[in-house]
Design a protein around this motif. Structure first.
Motif, PDB file in Angstrom:
ATOM      1  N   UNK A 180       0.821  -1.215   0.000  1.00 11.14           N
ATOM      2  CA  UNK A 180       0.000   0.000   0.000  1.00 11.14           C
ATOM      3  C   UNK A 180       0.851   1.259   0.000  1.00 11.14           C
ATOM      4  N   UNK A 181       2.118   1.130   0.449  1.00  7.50           N
ATOM      5  CA  UNK A 181       2.957   2.325   0.575  1.00  7.50           C
ATOM      6  C   UNK A 181       4.259   2.270  -0.208  1.00  7.50           C
ATOM      7  N   UNK A 182       4.745   1.077  -0.546  1.00 11.66           N
ATOM      8  CA  UNK A 182       6.047   0.974  -1.208  1.00 11.66           C
ATOM      9  C   UNK A 182       5.981   0.059  -2.426  1.00 11.66           C
ATOM     10  N   UNK A 183       6.995   0.167  -3.244  1.00 16.97           N
ATOM     11  CA  UNK A 183       7.150  -0.718  -4.393  1.00 16.97           C
ATOM     12  C   UNK A 183       8.594  -1.192  -4.427  1.00 16.97           C
ATOM     13  N   UNK A 184       8.786  -2.492  -4.712  1.00 13.23           N
ATOM     14  CA  UNK A 184      10.133  -3.057  -4.829  1.00 13.23           C
ATOM     15  C   UNK A 184      10.342  -3.506  -6.263  1.00 13.23           C
ATOM     16  N   UNK A 185      11.439  -3.059  -6.847  1.00 14.65           N
ATOM     17  CA  UNK A 185      11.771  -3.376  -8.228  1.00 14.65           C
ATOM     18  C   UNK A 185      13.147  -4.016  -8.294  1.00 14.65           C
ATOM     19  N   UNK A 186      13.297  -4.953  -9.221  1.00 12.16           N
ATOM     20  CA  UNK A 186      14.589  -5.587  -9.456  1.00 12.16           C
ATOM     21  C   UNK A 186      15.122  -5.113 -10.798  1.00 12.16           C
ATOM     22  N   UNK A 187      16.428  -4.911 -10.861  1.00 13.01           N
ATOM     23  CA  UNK A 187      17.060  -4.490 -12.098  1.00 13.01           C
ATOM     24  C   UNK A 187      17.107  -5.644 -13.082  1.00 13.01           C
ATOM     25  N   UNK A 188      17.088  -5.325 -14.379  1.00 14.49           N
ATOM     26  CA  UNK A 188      17.267  -6.346 -15.402  1.00 14.49           C
ATOM     27  C   UNK A 188      18.677  -6.921 -15.351  1.00 14.49           C
ATOM     28  N   UNK A 189      19.599  -6.170 -14.798  1.00 13.97           N
ATOM     29  CA  UNK A 189      20.975  -6.633 -14.622  1.00 13.97           C
ATOM     30  C   UNK A 189      21.098  -7.256 -13.238  1.00 13.97           C
ATOM     31  N   UNK A 190      21.326  -8.580 -13.156  1.00 13.68           N
ATOM     32  CA  UNK A 190      21.342  -9.254 -11.848  1.00 13.68           C
ATOM     33  C   UNK A 190      22.455  -8.783 -10.920  1.00 13.68           C
ATOM     34  N   UNK A 191      23.435  -8.046 -11.444  1.00 15.14           N
ATOM     35  CA  UNK A 191      24.521  -7.556 -10.597  1.00 15.14           C
ATOM     36  C   UNK A 191      24.087  -6.357  -9.757  1.00 15.14           C
ATOM     37  N   UNK A 192      22.949  -5.767 -10.110  1.00 18.06           N
ATOM     38  CA  UNK A 192      22.467  -4.611  -9.361  1.00 18.06           C
ATOM     39  C   UNK A 192      21.442  -5.064  -8.323  1.00 18.06           C
ATOM     40  N   UNK A 193      21.488  -4.505  -7.124  1.00 14.45           N
ATOM     41  CA  UNK A 193      20.552  -4.916  -6.065  1.00 14.45           C
ATOM     42  C   UNK A 193      19.144  -4.383  -6.326  1.00 14.45           C
ATOM     43  N   UNK A 194      18.162  -5.034  -5.687  1.00 17.30           N
ATOM     44  CA  UNK A 194      16.791  -4.521  -5.720  1.00 17.30           C
ATOM     45  C   UNK A 194      16.739  -3.180  -5.000  1.00 17.30           C
ATOM     46  N   UNK A 195      15.752  -2.368  -5.331  1.00 23.66           N
ATOM     47  CA  UNK A 195      15.568  -1.152  -4.569  1.00 23.66           C
ATOM     48  C   UNK A 195      14.087  -0.931  -4.289  1.00 23.66           C
ATOM     49  N   UNK A 196      13.846  -0.302  -3.149  1.00 25.09           N
ATOM     50  CA  UNK A 196      12.481  -0.052  -2.666  1.00 25.09           C
ATOM     51  C   UNK A 196      12.317   1.449  -2.490  1.00 25.09           C
ATOM     52  N   UNK A 197      11.184   1.992  -2.953  1.00 23.90           N
ATOM     53  CA  UNK A 197      10.924   3.405  -2.710  1.00 23.90           C
ATOM     54  C   UNK A 197       9.432   3.622  -2.520  1.00 23.90           C
ATOM     55  N   UNK A 198       9.044   4.762  -1.994  1.00 26.07           N
ATOM     56  CA  UNK A 198       7.626   5.017  -1.701  1.00 26.07           C
ATOM     57  C   UNK A 198       6.772   4.963  -2.962  1.00 26.07           C
ATOM     58  N   UNK A 199       5.583   4.394  -2.842  1.00 27.15           N
ATOM     59  CA  UNK A 199       4.690   4.256  -3.985  1.00 27.15           C
ATOM     60  C   UNK A 199       4.272   5.613  -4.538  1.00 27.15           C
ATOM     61  N   UNK A 200       4.266   6.634  -3.690  1.00 31.95           N
ATOM     62  CA  UNK A 200       3.854   7.952  -4.180  1.00 31.95           C
ATOM     63  C   UNK A 200       4.909   8.590  -5.073  1.00 31.95           C
ATOM     64  N   UNK A 201       6.060   7.932  -5.228  1.00 32.51           N
ATOM     65  CA  UNK A 201       7.061   8.407  -6.193  1.00 32.51           C
ATOM     66  C   UNK A 201       6.804   7.847  -7.588  1.00 32.51           C
ATOM     67  N   UNK A 202       5.854   6.904  -7.700  1.00 37.58           N
ATOM     68  CA  UNK A 202       5.536   6.303  -8.995  1.00 37.58           C
ATOM     69  C   UNK A 202       4.434   7.115  -9.667  1.00 37.58           C
ATOM     70  N   UNK A 203       4.749   7.669 -10.825  1.00 36.70           N
ATOM     71  CA  UNK A 203       3.731   8.402 -11.587  1.00 36.70           C
ATOM     72  C   UNK A 203       2.817   7.419 -12.299  1.00 36.70           C
ATOM     73  N   UNK A 204       3.406   6.383 -12.930  1.00 32.81           N
ATOM     74  CA  UNK A 204       2.630   5.295 -13.528  1.00 32.81           C
ATOM     75  C   UNK A 204       3.518   4.089 -13.748  1.00 32.81           C
ATOM     76  N   UNK A 205       2.871   2.957 -13.931  1.00 33.39           N
ATOM     77  CA  UNK A 205       3.564   1.685 -14.183  1.00 33.39           C
ATOM     78  C   UNK A 205       2.788   0.928 -15.258  1.00 33.39           C
ATOM     79  N   UNK A 206       3.502   0.329 -16.205  1.00 31.25           N
ATOM     80  CA  UNK A 206       2.854  -0.387 -17.325  1.00 31.25           C
ATOM     81  C   UNK A 206       3.633  -1.664 -17.620  1.00 31.25           C
ATOM     82  N   UNK A 207       2.920  -2.684 -18.078  1.00 36.52           N
ATOM     83  CA  UNK A 207       3.548  -3.990 -18.293  1.00 36.52           C
ATOM     84  C   UNK A 207       4.169  -4.095 -19.684  1.00 36.52           C
TER      85      UNK A 207
END
Length: 213
Positions: A180-207
């Motif tokens: 409800x408050x955060x989103x966790x995303x993984x990089x397409x490059x496996x060498x980069x760590x996942x990152x989590x940030x507040x959902x209100x920083x997302x303007x939009x998301x599309x598949x």
């Protein structure tokens, strides 16, 4: 939904091969299968009984192409032999997409600066294409790859998505989880760590529903 008959299942495999500019033999080879696995002669036994593709082979096709099970069942629900019309959809570079004026507040393409790319008909009339620039998404996506994005498609954990943040950054990531408050995303490059940030920083998301690769 129409019944998934023998003809429809094989027609969906043919349609996926066509979508990726491959022969059925090329699709089988890319999927790590015997190149003859999808040949017309393999679709029936010697005495004429229908032979179905295995669930394992379909899973390998989806993994190799990046198509989803939903994409496959949509194709399988179409009439066998239905023509795959190439229609123009908007195209823009991934880096350019971060600038203003190319999307409305809902993440739909707007403005007249988009180029066009022909693509077999997709169900989402608002679908658009992004061209990968740079090396930040290797090894999954490389410079020049085309990503077809559907802003109307539902997104679920595990989907490949395009995200635009409120500060204008556009990125292609793997959706790990969303609360409800955060989103966790993984990089397409496996060498980069996942990152989590507040959902209100997302303007939009599309598949992402397809990638040229």
């Amino acid at each position: 939904m129409r019944r998934l008959t023998h003809d429809r299942i094989w027609s969906a495999i043919d349609a996926l091969a066509h979508r990726y500019g491959l022969s059925v033999s090329g699709l089988a080879k890319r999927s790590g299968l015997d190149p003859t696995a999808f040949n017309k002669s393999k679709r029936a036994t010697g005495d004429g009984r229908p032979r179905w593709p295995t669930t394992e082979s379909i899973a390998k096709v989806l993994e190799a192409t990046g198509a989803t099970l939903e994409d496959f069942t949509t194709l399988a629900s179409s009439e066998p032999g239905q023509p795959n019309r190439n229609l123009p959809i908007p195209l823009i570079g991934m880096t350019q997409a971060g600038a203003g004026g190319f999307f409305d507040d809902g993440g739909y393409p707007v403005g007249g600066a988009w180029e066009q790319v022909p693509f077999p008909r997709v169900e989402d009339e608002n679908a658009y294409a992004l061209e990968v620039t740079g090396e930040s998404m290797e090894p999954l996506y490389r410079q020049g790859d085309i990503l077809i994005v559907s802003p109307n498609a539902p997104t679920r954990n595990g989907d490949r998505v395009v995200v635009r943040t409120t500060d204008g950054e556009v990125m292609a990531k793997l959706l790990v989880r969303r609360s409800a408050k955060t989103i966790e995303l993984a990089s397409m490059n496996p060498e980069h760590p996942n990152f989590v940030f507040p959902l209100d920083r997302v303007e939009w998301i599309a598949r992402i529903i397809w990638a040229s690769q």
